[in-house]
Structures are given as C-alpha cells and as structure tokens.
Design a protein around this motif. Structure first.
Motif, PDB file in Angstrom:
ATOM      1  N   ALA A 156      31.021  62.060  10.025  1.00 31.31           N
ATOM      2  CA  ALA A 156      29.559  61.938   9.937  1.00 31.31           C
ATOM      3  C   ALA A 156      28.890  62.922  10.879  1.00 31.31           C
ATOM      4  O   ALA A 156      27.892  63.571  10.532  1.00 31.31           O
ATOM      5  CB  ALA A 156      29.140  60.509  10.277  1.00 31.31           C
ATOM      6  N   ARG A 208      25.277  57.333   8.882  1.00 31.15           N
ATOM      7  CA  ARG A 208      26.232  57.910   7.933  1.00 31.15           C
ATOM      8  C   ARG A 208      27.588  57.211   8.028  1.00 31.15           C
ATOM      9  O   ARG A 208      28.267  57.018   7.021  1.00 31.15           O
ATOM     10  CB  ARG A 208      26.462  59.383   8.275  1.00 31.15           C
ATOM     11  CG  ARG A 208      25.542  60.366   7.614  1.00 31.15           C
ATOM     12  CD  ARG A 208      25.946  61.785   8.071  1.00 31.15           C
ATOM     13  NE  ARG A 208      24.801  62.674   8.183  1.00 31.15           N
ATOM     14  CZ  ARG A 208      24.448  63.516   7.220  1.00 31.15           C
ATOM     15  NH1 ARG A 208      25.126  63.573   6.095  1.00 31.15           N
ATOM     16  NH2 ARG A 208      23.401  64.304   7.380  1.00 31.15           N
ATOM     17  N   ARG A 267      35.555  58.264  10.892  1.00 32.09           N
ATOM     18  CA  ARG A 267      34.301  58.213  10.124  1.00 32.09           C
ATOM     19  C   ARG A 267      33.156  58.787  10.936  1.00 32.09           C
ATOM     20  O   ARG A 267      32.307  59.522  10.425  1.00 32.09           O
ATOM     21  CB  ARG A 267      33.987  56.769   9.708  1.00 32.09           C
ATOM     22  CG  ARG A 267      34.779  56.282   8.484  1.00 32.09           C
ATOM     23  CD  ARG A 267      33.963  55.390   7.568  1.00 32.09           C
ATOM     24  NE  ARG A 267      33.271  54.341   8.290  1.00 32.09           N
ATOM     25  CZ  ARG A 267      33.859  53.251   8.775  1.00 32.09           C
ATOM     26  NH1 ARG A 267      35.157  53.079   8.611  1.00 32.09           N
ATOM     27  NH2 ARG A 267      33.145  52.349   9.395  1.00 32.09           N
ATOM     28  N   GLN A 274      28.909  66.452   9.469  1.00 27.23           N
ATOM     29  CA  GLN A 274      27.847  66.672   8.475  1.00 27.23           C
ATOM     30  C   GLN A 274      26.492  66.808   9.156  1.00 27.23           C
ATOM     31  O   GLN A 274      25.713  67.716   8.856  1.00 27.23           O
ATOM     32  CB  GLN A 274      27.808  65.508   7.473  1.00 27.23           C
ATOM     33  CG  GLN A 274      29.089  65.304   6.691  1.00 27.23           C
ATOM     34  CD  GLN A 274      29.525  66.546   5.930  1.00 27.23           C
ATOM     35  OE1 GLN A 274      28.696  67.321   5.461  1.00 27.23           O
ATOM     36  NE2 GLN A 274      30.839  66.755   5.838  1.00 27.23           N
ATOM     37  N   GLU A 275      26.222  65.898  10.042  1.00 35.75           N
ATOM     38  CA  GLU A 275      24.904  65.891  10.682  1.00 35.75           C
ATOM     39  C   GLU A 275      24.678  67.147  11.516  1.00 35.75           C
ATOM     40  O   GLU A 275      23.609  67.761  11.446  1.00 35.75           O
ATOM     41  CB  GLU A 275      24.778  64.636  11.561  1.00 35.75           C
ATOM     42  CG  GLU A 275      23.532  64.565  12.412  1.00 35.75           C
ATOM     43  CD  GLU A 275      22.279  64.250  11.626  1.00 35.75           C
ATOM     44  OE1 GLU A 275      22.366  63.976  10.405  1.00 35.75           O
ATOM     45  OE2 GLU A 275      21.187  64.280  12.237  1.00 35.75           O
ATOM     46  N   SER A 293      21.341  59.097  13.104  1.00 31.01           N
ATOM     47  CA  SER A 293      21.749  59.543  11.770  1.00 31.01           C
ATOM     48  C   SER A 293      23.253  59.514  11.624  1.00 31.01           C
ATOM     49  O   SER A 293      23.785  59.126  10.582  1.00 31.01           O
ATOM     50  CB  SER A 293      21.257  60.964  11.506  1.00 31.01           C
ATOM     51  OG  SER A 293      19.859  60.999  11.483  1.00 31.01           O
ATOM     52  N   ILE A 294      23.928  59.952  12.670  1.00 33.53           N
ATOM     53  CA  ILE A 294      25.389  59.980  12.606  1.00 33.53           C
ATOM     54  C   ILE A 294      25.955  58.584  12.379  1.00 33.53           C
ATOM     55  O   ILE A 294      26.762  58.359  11.477  1.00 33.53           O
ATOM     56  CB  ILE A 294      25.968  60.577  13.910  1.00 33.53           C
ATOM     57  CG1 ILE A 294      25.573  62.051  14.016  1.00 33.53           C
ATOM     58  CG2 ILE A 294      27.483  60.421  13.948  1.00 33.53           C
ATOM     59  CD1 ILE A 294      25.985  62.713  15.327  1.00 33.53           C
TER      60      ILE A 294
END
Lengths: 197, 197, 197, 197
Positions: free
Chosen positions: D18, D39, D14, D21-22, D35-36
DNA sequence: AATGAATGAGAGTTCATTCAT
DNA sequence: GATGAATGAACTCTCATTCAT
C-alpha cells in the motif's frame, strides 16, 4: 471517522452539545471551533475526528432540529368532526406541542429559527406544513372560508416564532400558556364585542 | 474625523449606502469593509476617514432606521371616538404606514429587523410603543377588555415582521394589501361564524 | 490586488524572488509561505497583497519559466542549407542557448524541470517543440532518415535535463562545454571507428 | 517492533504494498499514512507496529529498489572479445534487462527514480556503476577512446530514465523495443551518412 | 481628501504520531 | 496483533485597522 466505541460516542455527543451551545450563542460565523472544543474538553483535532467541518457539524444540528420540528408540526393536524369546545382544546394541545418542542430544545431552537441562513428555509417549510393543516381544517368547517390560508399560516408561524423568542426561551411563560394565548388571539380576534355590533 | 466639505460628504454618503447594501446582504459579521469600499469606489482607509469603525458605521445605520421606525409607530396611534368602519380604515392606514416605511427602506429594514443583535432590542422597543398605542385604543373601547396588550402587541409586531420579510421585501405584496390582511386577521379572528354559534 | 506604485512593485519582486528560492529548494508542498515572507522581509498577509494564493504564485513562476524556455527552444531551430561544419557549430550554438537559459535561471529551472507536477507537462511540451525542429532539420538532410524523431527528441531533452541538473546547476560545467558534449555524443555516436568498420 | 508471526508478516506486506502505491502516486510528502493504512485495510497505529515512521517505511522501499537496480546494472556489464554484431546484441540485452527491471516494478521505479530526494543519490550511484561498465567496455575497444565516460554514462542514464517515464511506465513501449532504440541512438549517432562524408 | 502599503491577531484544517486497552 | 481515541505542531489564508505620504 471510522467505527466508534462508547467513548467515542460520548466525545461526539459532548462536542455536539458544545457546538449547539456555541452556535446558539454566537451564530454560525462567530462560533469558534476553539470554543466548542474547550467546552467539550478536547483539543481541536478531536473535533475533526467526528465532524468533517464546522459546516458539517452545523448542518447536522440544523437537520436534527428541522426534522423534529417537521414531525411535531405534521402531528399537530386536527381531525374533522369536533365540536367547538373540542376544537379549541385540540388547537391548544397542538400549539402546546409545538411550543413544548421548541422549549425543550432552546439552543437548537435558537440556531434553527434565528441564527442561520437555513432558518429562513426552515420557516418557509414549516409555514407550508402549517398551511396544509389549516387547509384541511378549513375544509372541515372549522375556520372562515374567506380566510387566506397562506397568510394565516404565516401569521401563525410569526406569532409562535416571536413568542418563543421573547417569552418561552427566557422562561417567562410555559408552553401551555403560550398555546392558549395564541389560540385565543386567533379564534376571537381583537374587536370589542360591544363595539362589534 | 474633522469637518467635511462637499466632496467628503458625497464620499461619506456613498460609503453609507454601500454599507447599507453590504450589511443587508451579509449581516454585520460577514460584511467586509473591503466589499463596502469596493461598492463605494474608494479605498479602505477612506472608510476610516468617515467612520470610527465597522461597528460605528453599523450603529449609525441602525440608529437611523430605528428612529424612523419609532416615529412611524408613534404616529400610528389611533384617536378615540371613531365608529367601527372608521376604526377599521384608521387601523389599515396606520399599518399601511408602517409597512410603507419598511418597504421604502428594504435594505435598512433587513439590517434593523433581521440582521443584527440590535434588531432584538429594536423590536422590543417597537413592541413597547405598539403596546402603548393598543392600551389607549383599548381604553377607547375599540378592543376586548380581556385582551392582554403585551401579547397583542407582540403578535402584531410578529406578523408585521414576518409578512414584511416574505411578502413585502421580495415585492410580492404592496403595503396596503398587507395592512388590510393584517387588520382583517386581527379584527375578526379565524373562526367560522356558522361554527361559532 | 489593486494599483501598485513603485514600492509595491518592489515588494512584489522581492516576494517573487523569495518564492523562487523557496520553491526551488523545497518544492511546492514543502515550501512555506512563512519562509517566503521571511526571506522577503515582510509579514504573511503581505504575500496575499500580491498573490492570490500559494498556488497562484507558483503558477506565475512556472509560467514565466515555461514561456522563456519555449521561446529559447523555438529560436533554436536550425535552418537548411548548412554544410557539415556549419551545422555542427549551429547545433552547438542552439544547445548552448538552451543551457544558458537554464543556467541563468537556476532556481526557476529547478522548479520548472524538477520540482513540480507541471514539470512533466512542461517537458512534454518542450520535447514536442524539439521534435518539430528535428523534423525540419531531418528534412533538410542533416540527420539520418531512419531516425525516429520522437525518440530522438526525448533523448535530447533527457540529456539536457540531466546534464543541467548534475553539471550545470552545481556550476561544474559551462553551458558551452555542455553544448559541445551533447552535440558530440549525438552526432557521432559511441562506436569506435576502427571497431565500426 | 518485536518478532512477528505469520499474520503480522501478512499485514506488514500489505502495508508495504500500500505504501508503495501511495508513495508512487503522491510522492513522499503528499503521501498520507491515513491513505496507506486505508489501502492496506488496517488502522493507523498498526502502521507503527511495523515501521518506525513514515520515513523508515519509505527508506525500506527505496532500499529495496536501489539494491535491485544496482544488481541489474552490475550484471549488465559486457565482457570483452565480442565482434560488432555480438556487441550490439549484448548491449540490447543489457539495456533490456534494466528496462525490464524498471517495467516490472513500476511503482517502485516511480518512487526511486522520480519521487524522492533519494532519487538524486540513487541516480548518481547508478550513473557511477554504469560508468564503470563503460570504462571497461571502452578498454575492450568497443567505444571511441575520446569518449568521456562520465558524460556518456550520464547521458545513458538520462535516456533510460526518460524513456522509462514516458514510454515504459505508461505501457506505450516494451523493454526490448526501448533497449533497441537506445542502443541504436548511441551506436550510430544521428548524422546522415551521406551528409557525413 | 485620499491612497498605497502593510500588519496583528486569529480562524479552520491537516497530519504524523502515541497511549491505553 | 491490533485498535479506538486523542493530540502537538503546523500551515494557509482572512480581515479590520493603521501609517506615511
């Protein structure tokens, strides 16, 4: 600013208390985060663990003060049907509660009544609430009917504000004493009765 | 800061006026020299040609305001020997002059009464002067003898201060009107006469 | 950011040059004002004498680069009526001017083509301009009619972009050589002529 | 970072997703661990349970992408002995597989091709592999012998890179379509055949 | 009398990372 | 396997003030 355990809550409280002192002492702009965290015994980033910004912390304090004061002022309404002596005591009691609230939160009071741009708004709000009380009490037959309630309310607030600043906060007078003095001034005016006739 | 010719005097005045506006609007700490000189149309170093520092300029403004106000309050003393109606008119006139002074110097008033640490000292001083007047007037038999002149003076100042802020400076009321209202509240108190008996 | 004399202009230029180097080297976010001012030989506040913010300085650089490049690409349009050999030379010349512009502004090129969010937009814009040229040139009969100008333009930009990065900026090739190579690839394709038949 | 059971593996995955994406969205420097982990639905220290550092996590992603891409490019080699039509189809198929790999890993592609300092190295490597293929194919007689394979490889990579960015990743074109367009441009060049003669 | 140019000192805020539990 | 709590180090930006001209 996620879930907090008991230690976090404590740190937050320490910061809040430190911020209260710092803001009360120096006002919003002169207050320094570095002083706040020093008082609270944490480092600067810790402040941002619990508050979004200096503004947010200030707003939280202001809000707490404002809500408390609004409550107290709302509760200070005096019901109809009292005779003159009871009215007097009721007024003294009501004013006493307001003075007591302010006296018990001296730093917050400094912030909320004297140290911020918001204080102007807060006082306008409080004056409005006071006026509502006064209108009802006037209709209850307690006060002169030619009394302008707007000015009355502003005058009342003005006196409470000033006596709080110079007598209550420095500890020169008790809330009860101030309440009695305020009530006396307003009830009877200043004219000498002999001169009055 | 040597002696100045006519051009320098003009620049100095423009800076002083600009500083008044800026300080009134933003308070001492938020006022920026850069804004002041922009308003005055000069460059930053020019400011230091005429004033030692931000503090010094502020102090000069505060001092002017303070001296003027002291004068007005001193002059507002009411002599003995008046009958009731004359007393009333004299009080209205005295208060009127105070309100007029404040209303004619709105920016300075903002600075001197609301925007500075000095305002606390100034108001203490004014309250003291007012008390001296009140004591004399009380001895002239105008006011109740059980009246505590300290509190009376503080209350009077408080009301003048607040009504000035919310009614006079925004232009909602004239000095005369405010003077009359203030006098009325103090003279007769608030109790309903029927209820009073 | 008021009127500037010659010294100010110089400082501004030094800062701009320093910023160009720093942004080219590190990109917008990793670029540090402290590095820029160090390169320029001034203190940090001096930066803000000439630029509103880091963003503003960056935007100024980007804008200069973008405008220059747009001009060069616009000017690289080839008129109708050329024979095959002249066309070839004209194309080489046009591409040469683009490569030359990029090669003469290596740091700006790094910023504008590779180092910013804006570079995406800039390249889209340049591709659009290139396509307009190509459409006209296609209508002049220079290129295959079944050629999709959008893709052709993007491919052309892609090659210019990449060869600039790996051959031009490190100084491995001259603009003219790159122009000739680019033209050759596009004109004749890659197929072996014997194999082609 | 000891051995992990199944729960740990899940969290790690996960986090990796994440992070992909970040990083794809914000690039390495602008990507925030906070942020990671948000997410991924874990706390910040959890990140360091599975990765040594921000750099390490990034490197892991980059490596995966790089290895996959290298494989695909290696596999895209075309054997000798095809006739012209078969060659065309083989090239389209090869390019299609590259575009497909990129299109199927859009976030990783953003990171590996556009969002990092490593992307420069990766692209250099890919260009090298492509060149090896092209050399062999050239020797198989498929391409012009005067073709500079270095530039050809760079140009090919450039076009794939750009069309991927502006057509494939936004979903405007399919891998097959892009493969055909790329092949067409390279095979036949741009010259009008009539003009050509 | 005035200005262009510059700066020292310090403010609020952010973020990758770590430690004790 | 995971978390609440905290921090060192940095960064952008602001402002009163000064110097040389």
């Amino acid at each position: 600013m996620r879930k907090q355990g008991v230690i976090g809550k404590e740190s937050r409280l320490r910061l809040l208390e430190a911020a209260t002192q710092e803001f009360a002492l120096n006002g919003f702009y002169q207050a320094k985060i570095s002083s706040i965290v020093a008082r609270a015994g944490v480092t600067q980033p810790a402040f941002y663990l619990y508050f979004e910004s200096k503004e947010a912390a200030f707003a939280e304090l202001i809000d707490g003060f404002r809500n408390g004061l609004i409550q107290v002022v709302r509760d200070s309404h005096i019901e109809a049907g009292k005779n003159r002596d009871d009215l007097k005591e009721a007024v003294v009691e009501s004013l006493g509660q307001i003075y007591r609230y302010l006296g018990e939160n001296p730093a917050l009071t400094r912030i909320g009544l004297y140290q911020s741009a918001e204080s102007v708004r807060i006082k306008a709000e409080i004056a409005g609430l006071m006026e509502q009380n006064l209108i009802a009490e006037q209709q209850a037959g307690y006060y002169r009917h030619d009394l302008d309630t707007v000015f009355f309310a502003e005058a009342l607030l003005a006196i409470v504000e000033r006596l709080t600043l110079i007598k209550l906060l420095p500890g020169h007078e008790t809330p009860s004493k101030l309440a009695r003095i305020t009530q006396d001034l307003f009830f009877y005016g200043i004219l000498d009765t002999k001169h009055r006739e």
